[in-house]
Design a protein around this motif. Structure first.
Motif, PDB file in Angstrom:
ATOM      1  N   PRO A 536     -15.646  13.645   8.054  1.00 23.54           N
ATOM      2  CA  PRO A 536     -14.184  13.561   8.178  1.00 23.54           C
ATOM      3  C   PRO A 536     -13.498  14.810   7.634  1.00 23.54           C
ATOM      4  O   PRO A 536     -14.019  15.477   6.741  1.00 23.54           O
ATOM      5  N   GLU A 537     -12.344  15.125   8.186  1.00 26.67           N
ATOM      6  CA  GLU A 537     -11.540  16.222   7.652  1.00 26.67           C
ATOM      7  C   GLU A 537     -10.749  15.783   6.433  1.00 26.67           C
ATOM      8  O   GLU A 537     -10.459  16.591   5.555  1.00 26.67           O
ATOM      9  N   THR A 538     -10.380  14.487   6.391  1.00 30.89           N
ATOM     10  CA  THR A 538      -9.578  13.972   5.276  1.00 30.89           C
ATOM     11  C   THR A 538     -10.127  12.643   4.797  1.00 30.89           C
ATOM     12  O   THR A 538     -10.819  11.932   5.533  1.00 30.89           O
ATOM     13  N   LEU A 539      -9.833  12.323   3.556  1.00 32.17           N
ATOM     14  CA  LEU A 539     -10.118  11.021   2.965  1.00 32.17           C
ATOM     15  C   LEU A 539      -8.862  10.548   2.233  1.00 32.17           C
ATOM     16  O   LEU A 539      -7.924  11.324   2.016  1.00 32.17           O
ATOM     17  N   MET A 540      -8.838   9.291   1.832  1.00 32.49           N
ATOM     18  CA  MET A 540      -7.675   8.723   1.152  1.00 32.49           C
ATOM     19  C   MET A 540      -7.970   8.571  -0.342  1.00 32.49           C
ATOM     20  O   MET A 540      -9.006   8.021  -0.728  1.00 32.49           O
ATOM     21  N   SER A 541      -7.063   9.057  -1.142  1.00 34.58           N
ATOM     22  CA  SER A 541      -7.239   9.009  -2.598  1.00 34.58           C
ATOM     23  C   SER A 541      -6.012   8.389  -3.250  1.00 34.58           C
ATOM     24  O   SER A 541      -4.882   8.600  -2.799  1.00 34.58           O
ATOM     25  N   GLU A 542      -6.236   7.612  -4.288  1.00 42.06           N
ATOM     26  CA  GLU A 542      -5.119   7.174  -5.116  1.00 42.06           C
ATOM     27  C   GLU A 542      -4.644   8.360  -5.950  1.00 42.06           C
ATOM     28  O   GLU A 542      -5.430   9.250  -6.285  1.00 42.06           O
ATOM     29  N   TYR A 543      -3.383   8.378  -6.281  1.00 44.92           N
ATOM     30  CA  TYR A 543      -2.893   9.424  -7.176  1.00 44.92           C
ATOM     31  C   TYR A 543      -1.706   8.922  -7.974  1.00 44.92           C
ATOM     32  O   TYR A 543      -0.994   7.997  -7.557  1.00 44.92           O
ATOM     33  N   GLU A 677       0.051   5.663  -5.985  1.00 48.14           N
ATOM     34  CA  GLU A 677       0.254   5.754  -4.543  1.00 48.14           C
ATOM     35  C   GLU A 677      -1.020   6.272  -3.871  1.00 48.14           C
ATOM     36  O   GLU A 677      -2.022   6.568  -4.526  1.00 48.14           O
ATOM     37  N   ILE A 678      -0.956   6.369  -2.541  1.00 50.75           N
ATOM     38  CA  ILE A 678      -2.091   6.832  -1.746  1.00 50.75           C
ATOM     39  C   ILE A 678      -1.709   8.130  -1.041  1.00 50.75           C
ATOM     40  O   ILE A 678      -0.576   8.286  -0.576  1.00 50.75           O
ATOM     41  N   LYS A 679      -2.652   9.071  -0.975  1.00 48.23           N
ATOM     42  CA  LYS A 679      -2.406  10.316  -0.252  1.00 48.23           C
ATOM     43  C   LYS A 679      -3.697  10.766   0.438  1.00 48.23           C
ATOM     44  O   LYS A 679      -4.801  10.349   0.074  1.00 48.23           O
ATOM     45  N   ILE A 767     -15.489   2.878   5.344  1.00 50.03           N
ATOM     46  CA  ILE A 767     -15.921   3.709   4.207  1.00 50.03           C
ATOM     47  C   ILE A 767     -16.081   2.859   2.949  1.00 50.03           C
ATOM     48  O   ILE A 767     -15.221   2.030   2.627  1.00 50.03           O
ATOM     49  N   ALA A 768     -17.182   3.070   2.241  1.00 48.25           N
ATOM     50  CA  ALA A 768     -17.452   2.401   0.965  1.00 48.25           C
ATOM     51  C   ALA A 768     -17.600   3.452  -0.129  1.00 48.25           C
ATOM     52  O   ALA A 768     -18.025   4.579   0.133  1.00 48.25           O
ATOM     53  N   VAL A 791      -7.414   1.517  -0.510  1.00 42.94           N
ATOM     54  CA  VAL A 791      -7.797   1.582   0.903  1.00 42.94           C
ATOM     55  C   VAL A 791      -9.239   1.144   1.110  1.00 42.94           C
ATOM     56  O   VAL A 791      -9.549   0.351   2.000  1.00 42.94           O
ATOM     57  N   TYR A 792     -10.149   1.659   0.285  1.00 43.46           N
ATOM     58  CA  TYR A 792     -11.577   1.467   0.523  1.00 43.46           C
ATOM     59  C   TYR A 792     -12.150   0.227  -0.153  1.00 43.46           C
ATOM     60  O   TYR A 792     -13.341  -0.071   0.012  1.00 43.46           O
TER      61      TYR A 792
END
Length: 832
Positions: A536-543, A677-679, A767-768, A791-792
């Motif tokens: 993937p080019e991007t993943l989701m992270s909490e911040y 939040e998520i980014k 995704i795990a 998200v995951y």
């Protein structure tokens, strides 16, 4: 000032303290009559081996462990240094890093009243466990106090326990019968911390066999990788080695390999010196010369450095003692000294943070000896730690070998050091000098590349540069993922002394520094692995959103002192005292009585400070005073009269915070954690490495990253073999592209080890998140097994349930405890 550890050091320290705390709990549950049980706990559970490369902070870690663990009970520590010359150095480090830990002198402080509240003796085996005069004095009662034997016995009688730190001093333990007897028969430590820079230390097993104290296998040791030290800016990226060989045996007699090694070492030293000066860095580099033990060879080396290489007589010193002492340490730190000659036997036990270069005039094939030699060059001087925009070649140390056989010990050392975590057996590049008559040429050969004995030139005599292309089936990375490859560099090499004898010898000569050019060019070589299309080019992270300018005010408004102010004067704690007749074997005369003890203001202040400064994004300059004002306002509002003396008010606040340790954390959670939040985070298009990496079929960059430890590498290999795994990614910690969790525990960042794409998983786009932990999982790490990403979903925690166990298990966190939850099977990653 108190020690501030790096994150990786702090994790190791907390692990060791928790392991000792578990041992303490076992001791606390035993009575004085359970002699066999005490003996069993001591011998099977009380010893921790800490292995770490020289320069990565072993001594600081041990100091912090001793200091922190001493808060839980009265401990009398014995810290054994490898040589008498480093005792003062260790005492200074203890004085600065653990000011609350009392320091004792084994020669004068052997009195029970002095050591009653605990502290540490820094000494050597020779001072307490030999038949020499010094050892005999320490073992006899007299004007300076009790014998060490009686002191230890009486300390136990008044409820103290004995701790032992052995800094590299277990080496040679097999031969030291008196030391072994003292350890097992007199000291019988309740807690033992062994430290070594030698991976897979064979002497550790010998120590264990001779004392009965079980050290365990290497996978049970507390370990710091070279990678962690490099990432933290404490260690150089590597050590590069130059060795000199002649094509024909009959030409060896025509070459002075000792002069060649010193000559080229001096050129690199002078380049480093001029580079530091041009960068405005006030630091004189140190060139080390390891000389044989004979006085004739030492004198010849000294004369060559001064007469031929034009070093001033005042800047060259030789250390002649057989072991490190205060004089050696002083010379290594004196900025007026540019060249330090030392004997082969002194490779262990002294720090030389100014050192970049070393000329080894005699070789040693022993890998452990090689580890110590490399250790002299690995440290990064404080003036350069985490300093940006430095030339790449300053990030390495350089060894110039006069004896070709010495490479065996150094290469083995590199393999061992890397095995601490990554098992990557590479110390760095070799510079090989091929000599044929007057024609001398240099090659840079990386691990896994072939040495060219005969270097090819074009029709003009210029050296040809070859690309080392990966071959199909060769076990290397997929050619499609490798963007650019390192080159095997062959450069003309001139080893004449003409320029060195000139008045300009201090300046690096452009005509005669080809080996220097080879090194500096090699330092810039890198391997680039493209992200595969499947990745993937991007993943989701909490911040955590950025804090606003008046965040401290918001935090204070959520701290509710009103329910806690009644604790401000609860300065006493209830205790029990047990009394008995010494001559009563039956125990019928045992009596217990309750009494009150006062809490120490200094200890309260230190604990309160930890609570106040727990969160990094709070303004540590403003917040303590603001908190004190908030506390005072609450006292007035609740009808209490605050003390007029500010010091007394601060002590009351300390007491309230310690009695109510969640006050600040709960307010912080309201202000920060509930706003997580998520980014999107963008993954790099390529992975860059300084050396070739092993191929992985399902990693998104096609490689096994260099920072994987043994368990992580095993899990990655298993992911590669499973059909339901589409790809996996090594998740970095605290990077701009990290996948992070912040809601799980008071806003502390958690960065799972792996991001895994699983076929048919319906949550989080399939995704795990996977976290791998070693056998000792305690404290906050346990709660990570219950962490949930926005998200995951829930994070999966896996690990070995016991040291040496072949298979991995899942773990779940319930009711403040961690439980094994079945064998690790990737099919379970599909489900939430």
């Amino acid at each position: 000032m108190p020690i501030v550890l790096k994150e990786f050091q702090r994790n190791i320290c907390e692990n060791i303290v928790e392991r000792f705390s578990g041992v303490k709990q076992a001791y606390d549950e035993l009575t004085a009559h359970d002699v066999s049980s005490w003996h069993k706990v001591r011998q099977t559970a009380s010893t921790v081996m800490l292995q770490a490369p020289t320069g990565s902070g072993k001594t600081l870690l041990a100091i912090d462990v001793a200091s922190r663990f001493s808060e839980s009970e009265r401990l009398l520590w014995f810290w054994f240094a490898p040589f008498s010359g480093v005792v003062d150095q260790t005492r200074k480090a203890l004085r600065e890093g653990a000011p609350r830990l009392s320091l004792f002198d084994v020669a004068t402080d052997r009195k029970l009243d002095l050591v009653y509240n605990g502290g540490v003796f820094v000494t050597t085996w020779q001072s307490v466990a030999t038949r020499n005069k010094e050892g005999r004095k320490a073992r006899q009662s007299g004007d300076f106090g009790l014998s060490v034997d009686d002191l230890i016995f009486q300390a136990r009688e008044v409820g103290m326990r004995i701790g032992c730190v052995v800094d590299e001093a277990h080496h040679g333990f097999q031969k030291a019968a008196e030391a072994r007897k003292f350890f097992t028969d007199v000291m019988c430590p309740d807690y033992t911390l062994l430290m070594t820079a030698t991976p897979n230390d064979r002497d550790a097993k010998a120590f264990s066999d001779s004392t009965g104290y079980k050290v365990g296998s290497p996978d049970e040791w507390a370990s710091i990788s070279r990678y962690d030290g490099v990432q933290a800016g404490l260690l150089k990226k590597g050590v590069k080695m130059a060795r000199f060989i002649a094509k024909k045996d009959d030409e060896k007699r025509l070459i002075s390999f000792e002069h060649t090694a010193m000559n080229q070492c001096a050129k690199m030293h002078r380049l480093i010196k001029s580079t530091l000066s041009d960068a405005g860095i006030d630091l004189t580099p140190l060139m080390l010369v390891q000389v044989p033990n004979g006085k004739v060879d030492q004198k010849k080396a000294m004369e060559y450095l001064i007469d031929k290489l034009r070093f001033s007589e005042e800047s060259v010193k030789i250390h002649t003692a057989d072991e490190p002492d205060a004089d050696l340490i002083s010379l290594a730190n004196d900025p007026n000294i540019e060249v330090l000659l030392f004997k082969m036997a002194v490779a262990l036990g002294f720090d030389a943070p100014r050192a970049w270069t070393l000329a080894a005039l005699r070789g040693a094939r022993d890998a452990n000896f090689g580890v110590q030699v490399v250790g002299r060059l690995m440290r990064v001087h404080r003036k350069l730690q985490n300093r940006p925009n430095l030339p790449a070649f300053l990030e390495y140390g350089y060894v110039f070998l006069a004896n070709d056989d010495a490479q065996e010990g150094l290469l083995s050392a590199g393999a061992l050091i890397n095995e601490m975590e990554t098992r990557a057996s590479q110390l760095g590049s070799q510079i090989v000098i091929t000599c044929h008559g007057d024609d001398k040429q240099a090659q840079v050969v990386k691990n896994g590349e072939n040495l060219q004995l005969f270097i090819q030139t074009d029709e003009h005599g210029d050296v040809l540069v070859e690309n080392n292309e990966s071959e199909e089936g060769g076990g290397g990375p997929d050619p499609d993922t490798l963007k650019s490859k390192s080159h095997q560099i062959s450069l003309p090499f001139d080893n004449t002394d003409k320029n060195d004898q000139s008045k300009d010898a201090e300046k690096p000569s452009k005509k005669s520094k080809s080996l220097v050019d080879a090194f500096t060019s090699d330092a810039q070589t890198s391997y680039h692995y493209k992200r595969r299309p499947v990745g993937p080019e991007t993943l989701m992270s909490e911040y955590l959103p950025d804090i606003h300018h008046d965040f401290e005010e918001e935090l204070l408004s959520n701290i509710d002192f009103s329910t806690a102010v009644s604790d401000r004067e609860r300065i006493r704690v209830g205790m029990k005292q047990e009394n008995r007749d010494v001559f009563d074997a039956s125990g019928d005369t045992v009596k217990q009585e309750d009494f009150w003890a006062r809490l120490e203001p200094e200890a309260l202040a230190e604990k309160a400070q930890q609570l106040i400064f727990r969160f990094e994004d709070i303004d540590h300059g403003r917040f303590p005073n603001m908190l004190l004002d908030r506390f005072k306002e609450t006292l007035i509002k609740e009808g209490f009269e605050p003390p007029e003396d500010d010091e007394e008010l601060e002590q009351q606040l300390d007491l309230v915070l310690v009695r109510n340790p969640k006050l600040i954390a709960e307010a912080y959670k309201k202000c920060r954690v509930q706003k997580v939040e998520i980014k999107k985070v963008h993954l790099p298009s390529e992975f860059i490495s300084e050396r070739p990496l092993s191929a992985s079929p399902k990693n998104i960059y096609g490689i096994y990253p260099p920072d994987l430890n043994l368990d992580e590498k095993a899990i990655a290999s298993q992911l590669d073999e499973e059909k339901q795994i589409e790809w996996w990614h090594r998740n970095p910690a605290r990077k701009i592209d990290s996948v992070a969790l912040y809601e799980w525990a008071d806003g502390a960042g958690f960065f799972p080890d792996f991001v895994v794409k699983v076929k048919d998983r319906e949550i989080g786009d399939g995704i795990a998140l996977l976290e791998v932990k070693g056998p000792h999982i305690r404290g906050m790490d346990q709660k990570k097994a219950a962490a949930v990403h926005k998200v995951y979903g829930k994070t999966f925690m896996v690990g070995r349930n016991a040291p040496g166990k072949d298979k991995f298990s899942f773990f779940r966190f319930e009711n403040d405890a961690l439980y094994e939850d079945g064998s690790f099977e990737t099919v379970r990653l599909r489900w939430a």
